[in-house]
Design a protein around this motif. Structure first.
Motif, PDB file in Angstrom:
ATOM      1  N   PRO A 203       0.802  -1.235   0.000  1.00 47.01           N
ATOM      2  CA  PRO A 203       0.000   0.000   0.000  1.00 47.01           C
ATOM      3  C   PRO A 203       0.826   1.273   0.000  1.00 47.01           C
ATOM      4  O   PRO A 203       0.484   2.238  -0.695  1.00 47.01           O
ATOM      5  N   GLU A 204       1.928   1.281   0.757  1.00 45.34           N
ATOM      6  CA  GLU A 204       2.721   2.509   0.852  1.00 45.34           C
ATOM      7  C   GLU A 204       3.458   2.828  -0.449  1.00 45.34           C
ATOM      8  O   GLU A 204       3.978   3.942  -0.615  1.00 45.34           O
ATOM      9  N   GLU A 205       3.511   1.874  -1.383  1.00 52.40           N
ATOM     10  CA  GLU A 205       4.199   2.093  -2.656  1.00 52.40           C
ATOM     11  C   GLU A 205       3.280   2.678  -3.737  1.00 52.40           C
ATOM     12  O   GLU A 205       3.744   3.002  -4.826  1.00 52.40           O
ATOM     13  N   VAL A 206       1.995   2.780  -3.430  1.00 60.62           N
ATOM     14  CA  VAL A 206       1.011   3.247  -4.421  1.00 60.62           C
ATOM     15  C   VAL A 206       0.414   4.558  -3.921  1.00 60.62           C
ATOM     16  O   VAL A 206      -0.327   4.572  -2.938  1.00 60.62           O
ATOM     17  N   PRO A 207       0.714   5.696  -4.550  1.00 61.47           N
ATOM     18  CA  PRO A 207       0.239   6.992  -4.034  1.00 61.47           C
ATOM     19  C   PRO A 207      -1.270   7.047  -3.836  1.00 61.47           C
ATOM     20  O   PRO A 207      -1.743   7.620  -2.834  1.00 61.47           O
ATOM     21  N   GLU A 208      -2.036   6.457  -4.753  1.00 59.32           N
ATOM     22  CA  GLU A 208      -3.501   6.492  -4.636  1.00 59.32           C
ATOM     23  C   GLU A 208      -3.991   5.778  -3.383  1.00 59.32           C
ATOM     24  O   GLU A 208      -5.072   6.067  -2.863  1.00 59.32           O
ATOM     25  N   ILE A 209      -3.217   4.821  -2.912  1.00 55.37           N
ATOM     26  CA  ILE A 209      -3.599   4.052  -1.721  1.00 55.37           C
ATOM     27  C   ILE A 209      -2.930   4.620  -0.473  1.00 55.37           C
ATOM     28  O   ILE A 209      -3.558   4.735   0.592  1.00 55.37           O
ATOM     29  N   ALA A 210      -1.668   4.996  -0.589  1.00 56.81           N
ATOM     30  CA  ALA A 210      -0.930   5.505   0.573  1.00 56.81           C
ATOM     31  C   ALA A 210      -1.575   6.754   1.158  1.00 56.81           C
ATOM     32  O   ALA A 210      -1.413   7.039   2.353  1.00 56.81           O
ATOM     33  N   ALA A 211      -2.341   7.490   0.355  1.00 62.83           N
ATOM     34  CA  ALA A 211      -3.021   8.690   0.843  1.00 62.83           C
ATOM     35  C   ALA A 211      -4.075   8.365   1.888  1.00 62.83           C
ATOM     36  O   ALA A 211      -4.470   9.246   2.673  1.00 62.83           O
ATOM     37  N   GLY A 212      -4.556   7.131   1.935  1.00 58.77           N
ATOM     38  CA  GLY A 212      -5.513   6.720   2.962  1.00 58.77           C
ATOM     39  C   GLY A 212      -6.899   7.290   2.743  1.00 58.77           C
ATOM     40  O   GLY A 212      -7.335   7.536   1.620  1.00 58.77           O
ATOM     41  N   GLY A 213      -7.612   7.486   3.866  1.00 57.63           N
ATOM     42  CA  GLY A 213      -8.967   8.007   3.806  1.00 57.63           C
ATOM     43  C   GLY A 213      -9.992   6.981   3.369  1.00 57.63           C
ATOM     44  O   GLY A 213     -11.050   7.344   2.843  1.00 57.63           O
ATOM     45  N   PHE A 214      -9.725   5.682   3.626  1.00 57.66           N
ATOM     46  CA  PHE A 214     -10.656   4.637   3.202  1.00 57.66           C
ATOM     47  C   PHE A 214     -11.756   4.436   4.236  1.00 57.66           C
ATOM     48  O   PHE A 214     -11.506   4.402   5.446  1.00 57.66           O
ATOM     49  N   ASP A 215     -12.960   4.302   3.744  1.00 57.34           N
ATOM     50  CA  ASP A 215     -14.102   4.012   4.611  1.00 57.34           C
ATOM     51  C   ASP A 215     -14.189   2.534   4.950  1.00 57.34           C
ATOM     52  O   ASP A 215     -14.701   2.165   6.015  1.00 57.34           O
ATOM     53  N   VAL A 216     -13.697   1.690   4.043  1.00 58.32           N
ATOM     54  CA  VAL A 216     -13.727   0.238   4.233  1.00 58.32           C
ATOM     55  C   VAL A 216     -12.430  -0.349   3.709  1.00 58.32           C
ATOM     56  O   VAL A 216     -11.954   0.030   2.629  1.00 58.32           O
ATOM     57  N   ILE A 217     -11.839  -1.259   4.471  1.00 54.04           N
ATOM     58  CA  ILE A 217     -10.745  -2.104   3.990  1.00 54.04           C
ATOM     59  C   ILE A 217     -11.192  -3.552   4.143  1.00 54.04           C
ATOM     60  O   ILE A 217     -11.769  -3.929   5.174  1.00 54.04           O
ATOM     61  N   THR A 218     -10.943  -4.370   3.124  1.00 55.78           N
ATOM     62  CA  THR A 218     -11.352  -5.778   3.173  1.00 55.78           C
ATOM     63  C   THR A 218     -10.137  -6.685   3.034  1.00 55.78           C
ATOM     64  O   THR A 218      -9.232  -6.417   2.240  1.00 55.78           O
ATOM     65  N   LEU A 219     -10.150  -7.776   3.809  1.00 58.56           N
ATOM     66  CA  LEU A 219      -9.134  -8.824   3.727  1.00 58.56           C
ATOM     67  C   LEU A 219      -9.866 -10.149   3.549  1.00 58.56           C
ATOM     68  O   LEU A 219     -10.314 -10.773   4.521  1.00 58.56           O
ATOM     69  N   TRP A 220     -10.034 -10.555   2.300  1.00 58.47           N
ATOM     70  CA  TRP A 220     -10.734 -11.801   1.992  1.00 58.47           C
ATOM     71  C   TRP A 220      -9.730 -12.944   1.923  1.00 58.47           C
ATOM     72  O   TRP A 220      -8.933 -13.034   0.989  1.00 58.47           O
ATOM     73  N   SER A 221      -9.738 -13.807   2.920  1.00 61.58           N
ATOM     74  CA  SER A 221      -8.822 -14.961   2.965  1.00 61.58           C
ATOM     75  C   SER A 221      -7.371 -14.501   2.808  1.00 61.58           C
ATOM     76  O   SER A 221      -6.583 -15.139   2.110  1.00 61.58           O
ATOM     77  N   VAL A 222      -7.026 -13.409   3.493  1.00 61.04           N
ATOM     78  CA  VAL A 222      -5.687 -12.822   3.409  1.00 61.04           C
ATOM     79  C   VAL A 222      -4.957 -12.889   4.739  1.00 61.04           C
ATOM     80  O   VAL A 222      -3.732 -13.047   4.777  1.00 61.04           O
ATOM     81  N   LEU A 223      -5.658 -12.773   5.844  1.00 62.17           N
ATOM     82  CA  LEU A 223      -5.016 -12.649   7.148  1.00 62.17           C
ATOM     83  C   LEU A 223      -4.016 -13.771   7.408  1.00 62.17           C
ATOM     84  O   LEU A 223      -2.919 -13.530   7.933  1.00 62.17           O
ATOM     85  N   ALA A 224      -4.355 -15.002   7.053  1.00 69.77           N
ATOM     86  CA  ALA A 224      -3.475 -16.140   7.308  1.00 69.77           C
ATOM     87  C   ALA A 224      -2.185 -16.073   6.502  1.00 69.77           C
ATOM     88  O   ALA A 224      -1.244 -16.825   6.762  1.00 69.77           O
ATOM     89  N   HIS A 225      -2.109 -15.170   5.517  1.00 74.24           N
ATOM     90  CA  HIS A 225      -0.943 -15.056   4.641  1.00 74.24           C
ATOM     91  C   HIS A 225       0.051 -13.992   5.098  1.00 74.24           C
ATOM     92  O   HIS A 225       1.085 -13.818   4.466  1.00 74.24           O
ATOM     93  N   LEU A 226      -0.242 -13.255   6.170  1.00 68.05           N
ATOM     94  CA  LEU A 226       0.579 -12.103   6.550  1.00 68.05           C
ATOM     95  C   LEU A 226       1.681 -12.507   7.523  1.00 68.05           C
ATOM     96  O   LEU A 226       1.399 -12.958   8.634  1.00 68.05           O
ATOM     97  N   PRO A 227       2.974 -12.295   7.157  1.00 71.75           N
ATOM     98  CA  PRO A 227       4.064 -12.699   8.047  1.00 71.75           C
ATOM     99  C   PRO A 227       4.353 -11.709   9.173  1.00 71.75           C
ATOM    100  O   PRO A 227       5.007 -12.069  10.151  1.00 71.75           O
ATOM    101  N   ARG A 228       3.892 -10.450   9.034  1.00 69.80           N
ATOM    102  CA  ARG A 228       4.085  -9.433  10.082  1.00 69.80           C
ATOM    103  C   ARG A 228       2.743  -8.759  10.353  1.00 69.80           C
ATOM    104  O   ARG A 228       2.531  -7.596  10.020  1.00 69.80           O
ATOM    105  N   PRO A 229       1.816  -9.444  10.988  1.00 68.30           N
ATOM    106  CA  PRO A 229       0.459  -8.920  11.129  1.00 68.30           C
ATOM    107  C   PRO A 229       0.365  -7.635  11.938  1.00 68.30           C
ATOM    108  O   PRO A 229      -0.457  -6.768  11.628  1.00 68.30           O
ATOM    109  N   LEU A 230       1.184  -7.473  12.970  1.00 65.82           N
ATOM    110  CA  LEU A 230       1.099  -6.245  13.772  1.00 65.82           C
ATOM    111  C   LEU A 230       1.457  -5.028  12.933  1.00 65.82           C
ATOM    112  O   LEU A 230       0.768  -4.002  12.984  1.00 65.82           O
TER     113      LEU A 230
END
Length: 357
Positions: A203-230
């Motif tokens: 996300p931080e590499e994409v200016p359109e996303i790094a700007a934030g301000g999202f009303d909703v973020i979705t993680l569909w079957s993604v959480l189990a794939h994250l090596p640094r969840p915190l």
């Protein structure tokens, strides 16, 4: 004897019309048996120091050994050794302090892209994808009214794959974005989408996303794939607008199916790294600045969609057992960024648990 043969001997064919993933919730007495089986396993499995554990396990080129990500405990309780096609194999340990389940050794964050660099988009558009959009629809319905109307609301789908969910988000009027680590998937998604766009990278590499301000973020079957969840969830929290929410769909490590099938549990797939229960999800969200959380029970996609019909007695027993035990084999979670989010979206059938009371 296998679990299947034992069940046949005990129950005959009375439950053949119940999907296999729901049978442990429907067959009389099985929930209590599986819970006792789990207590026996965790009570007898050895607990060892991380140094002792490391001496038992070879370390792959893209791997590292970890302490518990949720509480920092270094001791390990080895429990499972999942295996699969094409020779993949890994080890799953339990944290003896907080109960968190995770793969150890795990994949180093900088090598995570190795798991998705080639061929993953083919998997996502093949058999795996057949019922994805139905699952998304069922989960959005369970989380109503968060997804009912997307007009003038920004949405980020983290781990957007080939754009199956973004396609639905477009139809509901969201100003939708996605990000993924598979370049093949990103290319296919952007061919599929009309207004939404998805990007390769973090996300931080994409200016359109790094700007934030999202009303909703979705993680569909993604959480189990994250090596640094915190670290990831601190970033998600910073990307949410005031009043924003984060949706998680993931396998449930409190599931009776895990307790029944052990290393053969369906949640142990090739690219899964960490396995959450409702309690460890609460810990993750509390540590990364979220204000509240709500859970929606999962009774099974075909049952919720009405394509599998159970007898009234079986349906009632399924609901009672899911609600009394683990919430279902999949975990559906809605995380609230702040009190404004709780006030806006915390009404209706969902019960909100505040994380800092």
């Amino acid at each position: 004897m296998t679990n299947r043969i034992l069940a046949k001997l005990a129950y005959g064919s009375r439950y053949d019309r119940v999907p296999w993933a729901q049978r442990v919730y429907v067959r009389p007495g099985e929930r209590l048996i599986r819970e006792a089986q789990w207590r026996r396993l965790t009570g007898r499995a050895p607990i060892m120091s991380r140094a002792a554990y490391e001496r038992l396990r070879p370390l792959g080129e893209i791997e590292e050994f970890l302490d518990c990500m949720m509480c920092g405990e270094s001791r390990q309780q080895p429990l499972f050794e999942p295996t699969g096609g094409k020779g993949w194999r890994y080890h799953v340990v339990r944290c003896p302090a907080c109960g968190f389940l995770y793969r150890n050794p795990n994949v180093r964050p900088e090598r995570l892209g190795d798991l998705y660099s080639t061929g993953y988009s083919t998997f996502l558009t093949g058999k795996y994808a057949a019922n994805r959009q139905r699952r998304y629809d069922l989960t959005m319905k369970a989380m109503s009214p968060v997804f009912d109307e997307g007009k003038e609301r920004r949405l980020l789908d983290f781990g957007s794959g080939v754009g199956l969910f973004l396609e639905l988000a477009e139809r509901r009027g969201f100003d939708a974005y996605g990000v993924d680590l598979s370049p093949e998937s990103v290319a296919q998604a952007n061919e599929r989408l009309s207004r939404a766009r998805t990007y390769f990278g973090a996300p931080e590499e994409v200016p359109e996303i790094a700007a934030g301000g999202f009303d909703v973020i979705t993680l569909w079957s993604v959480l189990a794939h994250l090596p640094r969840p915190l670290e990831d969830f601190q970033r998600f929290r910073s990307l949410l607008a005031p009043g924003g929410v984060l949706l998680i769909l993931t396998v449930n490590a409190r599931s009776l199916l895990l307790k029944a099938y052990g290393s053969k549990w369906s949640g142990f797939t090739k690219n899964h790294l960490m396995f959450y229960s409702p309690q460890t999800v609460r810990t993750l969200l509390a540590r990364t600045g979220f204000a509240g959380v709500a859970f929606a029970h999962h009774y099974g996609d075909t049952i919720e969609a009405g394509t599998t019909r159970l007898s009234p007695a079986h349906a009632a027993r399924l609901r009672r057992s899911v609600e009394a035990s683990d919430g279902g084999n999949m975990m559906r979670v809605l995380a609230f960024a702040d009190e404004e989010a709780i006030g806006r979206w915390g009404r209706g059938p969902l019960t909100v648990h505040r994380l800092h009371d």
